[in-house]
Design an enzyme around this catalytic site. Structure first.
Site, mmCIF file in Angstrom:
data_model
loop_
_atom_site.group_PDB
_atom_site.id
_atom_site.type_symbol
_atom_site.label_atom_id
_atom_site.label_comp_id
_atom_site.label_asym_id
_atom_site.label_seq_id
_atom_site.Cartn_x
_atom_site.Cartn_y
_atom_site.Cartn_z
ATOM 1 N N ASP A 66 0.858 -1.176 0.000
ATOM 2 C CA ASP A 66 0.000 0.000 0.000
ATOM 3 C C ASP A 66 0.895 1.227 0.000
ATOM 4 O OD1 ASP A 66 -1.777 2.042 0.368
ATOM 5 O OD2 ASP A 66 -2.625 1.279 2.248
ATOM 6 N N ASN A 93 4.125 7.234 -10.603
ATOM 7 C CA ASN A 93 3.003 7.075 -11.525
ATOM 8 C C ASN A 93 1.684 6.767 -10.827
ATOM 9 O OD1 ASN A 93 1.594 6.188 -14.160
ATOM 10 N ND2 ASN A 93 1.581 4.316 -12.933
ATOM 11 N N TYR A 162 -9.515 15.538 -8.322
ATOM 12 C CA TYR A 162 -8.444 14.956 -9.116
ATOM 13 C C TYR A 162 -7.609 16.057 -9.766
ATOM 14 C CZ TYR A 162 -6.163 12.403 -12.946
ATOM 15 O OH TYR A 162 -5.239 11.883 -13.830
ATOM 16 N N LYS A 166 -3.513 17.039 -9.232
ATOM 17 C CA LYS A 166 -2.516 17.077 -10.300
ATOM 18 C C LYS A 166 -1.905 18.466 -10.445
ATOM 19 C CE LYS A 166 -2.685 12.748 -11.470
ATOM 20 N NZ LYS A 166 -1.519 11.869 -11.212
#
Length: 280
Positions: A66, A93, A162, A166
Site C-alpha cells: 500500500d 506514476n 483529481y 494534479k
C-alpha cells in the site's frame, strides 16, 4: 536497446496502464526494475510481460504494498536497495480519482473523496520522494512524475479533486526540481490526456463506462483533435525520454503535455462527463 544498462528504476502503480508499460520499457532497455501495486495478480502479470521479452528474472523485483502507508513505502525502498544496491530512476506514476457512488461531482462530492485523492496522488508522492532522495543523490538520478492535463489551466469541475491533486503535483515537480538539481538530481513530469488504462475500475466506475468516455472523445474533434486515444506505451516512451539524461539533460522541472491536442481546444469541457460515460 540497452540505454539504461546498470540503472535501477522504481515504477509505482506498475500493475497496469502507464506504469506497466513504463516498467516493461525500462526493463527491455537494460534497467533493473522494481514494480509495485496493491493487486498481486496484476503485478504478477506485469512481471510475466517483462520476462516474456527476454529480461532475466533477477532484474525484476515485485513488491505488493500500500503506497499510502509509511510501512509500505519503507518496504518498497528498502527492498529495492537490498536487491539491486542502488536507485537511479523514480517514476511516481500511481494515482487515481474517485467517482461518487451517487454520481455527484464537483463541490457536491464528499470531502472524504478529496482526502483520499490527495493521499494517493500527492502525499504519497512527497513522502516516497523524500525516502528515495538519499539514494537518488548518490546516483545523480532522475525523478519522473505522472501528472495530467486536468491540472489546468482549464477548469475540470466534474473531476475537481483529481484536477486539484494534479495541479499540486505540477507545483511539486517545479519546486522539487530546483531543490534537487543542486545535488545533481533532475525532476520532470509528463501530463497525459486520454489514455486507455485500467483507471476506470480504480475510480469505481461501472464496467465499460471509462471506455465509453474514451470512444466519445475519439469521435469528437473538439475533445481530441488527433482522433485517437493514447496507448500506455505512448506515455511510457516520454517517461523514458525524461529519464534518459543523454537525451533530456537540460530539461529541469518541466511537464511534457501528451494529449493528442486536447488541451489546445478543451472542447470536452463543454460536455457532461456522466453523459459521456453513458453514451451508446
Amino acid at each position: 536497446m540497452t540505454r539504461f544498462n546498470g540503472k535501477v528504476a522504481l515504477v509505482t502503480g506498475s500493475s497496469n496502464g502507464i506504469g506497466r508499460a513504463a516498467a516493461i520499457l525500462f526493463a527491455q532497455e537494460g534497467a533493473k526494475v522494481t514494480i509495485t501495486g496493491r493487486n498481486v495478480q496484476r503485478l504478477e502479470e506485469t512481471k510475466q510481460e517483462i520476462l516474456k521479452s527476454g529480461v532475466p528474472e533477477d532484474h525484476v523485483l515485485a513488491v505488493a504494498c500500500d503506497l499510502t502507508s509509511e510501512q509500505g513505502q519503507d518496504e518498497l525502498i528498502n527492498s529495492t536497495i537490498a536487491k539491486f544496491g542502488r536507485l537511479d530512476i523514480l517514476v511516481n506514476n500511481a494515482g487515481t480519482a474517485f467517482v461518487d457512488s451517487q454520481g455527484k461531482t464537483g463541490l457536491n462530492q464528499d470531502v472524504s473523496d478529496y482526502d483520499n485523492v490527495m493521499q494517493i496522488n500527492m502525499r504519497s508522492v512527497v513522502t516516497l520522494t523524500k525516502k528515495a532522495k538519499e539514494h537518488l543523490i548518490k546516483s545523480k538520478g532522475e525523478i519522473v512524475n505522472v501528472s495530467s492535463i486536468a491540472a489546468g489551466p482549464q477548469a475540470h469541475s466534474d473531476m475537481m479533486y483529481y484536477a486539484m491533486s494534479k495541479a499540486s503535483l505540477d507545483q511539486f515537480t517545479r519546486c522539487a526540481a530546483i531543490d534537487l538539481i543542486q545535488h545533481g538530481v533532475r525532476v520532470n513530469s509528463v501530463s497525459p490526456g486520454g489514455v486507455t488504462t485500467g483507471i476506470g475500475e480504480a475510480m469505481g466506475l461501472p464496467a465499460g463506462a471509462f471506455e465509453k468516455m474514451m470512444k466519445f472523445m475519439e469521435s469528437h474533434k473538439e475533445c481530441l483533435p488527433c482522433g485517437k486515444i493514447a496507448e500506455p506505451v505512448d506515455i511510457a516512451h516520454i517517461i523514458a525520454f525524461l529519464a534518459d539524461r543523454r537525451l533530456s539533460s537540460y530539461i529541469i522541472g518541466q511537464s511534457i503535455v501528451a494529449d493528442g491536442g486536447s488541451s489546445l481546444v478543451m472542447g470536452c469541457q463543454a460536455h457532461d462527463m456522466m453523459k459521456m460515460m453513458s453514451s451508446p
